[in-house]
Write an enzyme that holds these catalytic residues in place. Sequence first.
Site, mmCIF file in Angstrom:
data_model
loop_
_atom_site.group_PDB
_atom_site.id
_atom_site.type_symbol
_atom_site.label_atom_id
_atom_site.label_comp_id
_atom_site.label_asym_id
_atom_site.label_seq_id
_atom_site.Cartn_x
_atom_site.Cartn_y
_atom_site.Cartn_z
ATOM 1 N N GLY A 239 47.670 45.927 45.228
ATOM 2 C CA GLY A 239 47.437 44.885 46.216
ATOM 3 C C GLY A 239 47.588 45.257 47.666
ATOM 4 O O GLY A 239 47.197 44.487 48.550
ATOM 5 N N PRO A 274 47.978 50.769 42.384
ATOM 6 C CA PRO A 274 47.057 50.570 43.500
ATOM 7 C C PRO A 274 45.623 50.903 43.093
ATOM 8 O O PRO A 274 45.397 51.817 42.300
ATOM 9 C CB PRO A 274 47.552 51.582 44.541
ATOM 10 C CG PRO A 274 48.137 52.688 43.735
ATOM 11 C CD PRO A 274 48.730 52.030 42.508
ATOM 12 N N ARG A 312 30.537 42.560 47.784
ATOM 13 C CA ARG A 312 31.719 42.117 48.540
ATOM 14 C C ARG A 312 31.372 41.265 49.772
ATOM 15 O O ARG A 312 32.018 40.238 50.006
ATOM 16 C CB ARG A 312 32.610 43.299 48.944
ATOM 17 C CG ARG A 312 33.239 44.012 47.754
ATOM 18 C CD ARG A 312 34.395 44.911 48.156
ATOM 19 N NE ARG A 312 35.552 44.150 48.534
ATOM 20 C CZ ARG A 312 35.953 43.890 49.770
ATOM 21 N NH1 ARG A 312 35.307 44.396 50.780
ATOM 22 N NH2 ARG A 312 36.998 43.154 49.984
ATOM 23 N N CYS A 344 16.274 37.802 46.744
ATOM 24 C CA CYS A 344 15.847 36.453 47.104
ATOM 25 C C CYS A 344 17.013 35.478 47.158
ATOM 26 O O CYS A 344 17.104 34.545 46.346
ATOM 27 C CB CYS A 344 14.810 35.956 46.103
ATOM 28 S SG CYS A 344 13.500 37.140 45.901
HETATM 29 C C1 LIG Z 1 43.288 44.426 40.343
HETATM 30 C C2 LIG Z 1 44.666 44.826 39.951
HETATM 31 C C3 LIG Z 1 45.329 45.855 40.636
HETATM 32 C C4 LIG Z 1 44.717 46.572 41.821
HETATM 33 O O1 LIG Z 1 44.691 45.828 42.967
HETATM 34 P P1 LIG Z 1 44.302 46.522 44.364
HETATM 35 O O2 LIG Z 1 44.304 45.420 45.337
HETATM 36 O O3 LIG Z 1 42.983 47.149 44.187
HETATM 37 O O4 LIG Z 1 45.386 47.526 44.650
HETATM 38 C C5 LIG Z 1 46.570 46.226 40.191
HETATM 39 N N1 LIG Z 1 47.165 45.613 39.134
HETATM 40 C C6 LIG Z 1 46.572 44.617 38.459
HETATM 41 C C7 LIG Z 1 47.265 43.993 37.316
HETATM 42 C C8 LIG Z 1 45.309 44.190 38.842
HETATM 43 O O5 LIG Z 1 44.710 43.196 38.165
#
Ligand SMILES: *Cc1c(COP(=O)(O)O)cnc(C)c1O
Length: 431
Positions: A239, A274, A312, A344
Amino acid sequence: MDHFQYRDGELCAEAVPIRRIADDVGTPFYCYSTVTLERHYRVFTEALTGLDALVCFSVKANSNLAVIATLANLGAGADVVSGGELKRALVAGVPADRIVFAGVGKTTDEMAAALKAGILQINVESAPELEMLAQVATSLGREAPIGIRVNPDVDAHSHVKITTGKRENKFGVPLADARELYRRAAKMKGIRVAGVAVHIGSQILTLEPFREAFRRTAELTQALRADGHDIRWVDLGGGLGIPYENETPPTPAEYGALVKSVIGPLGCRLILDPGRLIAGNAGVLVSRVLLVKAGATHDFVIVDAAMNDFIRPTLYNAHHAIVPVRESADGAVSKEVEVVGPVCESGDTFGRTRRLPAIAGGDLIALRTAGAYGAVMASAYNTRPLIPEVLVRDDAYAVVRERISVDDMLARETLPKWLATGTRAKRKAGR
Ligand SMILES: *Cc1c(COP(=O)(O)O)cnc(C)c1O
């Protein structure tokens, strides 16, 4: 920091001019940099020095086999969310005991595959899932090492579609219910309690949500130990955000220091997963300008990539820098344009008001920071086949996923019997 820089006026991936790849491979394509992937992985692991931490790359961010293998060579594990990703991680050479399986809904087949492979931990997100897993494990004569993913009810202050740790989200088990579920898990045949897991969202730009989530997870871990559970692993999720435009996310060092101060005292082994942080800035999407169209209010630069290749901007209103592959001369006149794909949908836009130097049909552009949640989220909408992925290492490059052809796509479709004989469709299809 990435390795997509201009050299002699040409955008390069490490030492390879992007133009050369475009001429060989055709456009559009994704291009990844090995050195950047490796650098991001190292910076992150170094920030955790002193902790007993396993970094499991979140495969859903970029699941190309060559990308996973690049990281596996450095010792990375994998965080997977489907049977398909599990298979990818194994094929790419990630040892099973470094794979964690997350996700709110796993099929019994996926559970069985994970158990047969002997992965490190399966993170369970509900009571019914725990029961399903116990059944699958018992029928295979195995014990499933589990963590329970808790929902700490913390607002990650990220985009609404990638916030996962608030109580109204579908993810995890409410903190208040966790101890009871662990109590049940400990008594279940086929289940072995191994850890605790948390993941509150993606593209998080301040430390505060992490601090709060980790604090609550640490408290729970202590309570579970007091209840007699042998909690060995704490999975803190992923995250950590990255700069796309002018954001200033916490550095890996600051994040690492937070983990040390809040979770370190537990003396657990840690899993961190990550995704974006490792892969995001390690990739660009390269596209060729088809033409420039004068609109009523502004000009449209129409490129050969579209929302199906890279969603995105459409899905999250995400900003991605758009740069010309041939560096613009100092002081070149720039103009505000909208860069769009051919699909489209009015939502098929990569940037509504972008300043680009004079650009014309045939020119190449690159969308930066497209290495995470790019190729993996592509679709074939408008019968636009999936595009190639290229991995660069120093002065070499390799196509690590081939372009799919329209014929490949059509070959998977068949006409039902009632259409297949003597009809117009059959004659047209030439079958
Ligand atoms: C998507 C996800 C991540 C990775 O998140 P990032 O924002 O890409 O670092 C890590 N752990 C779990 C459980 C996820 O679902």
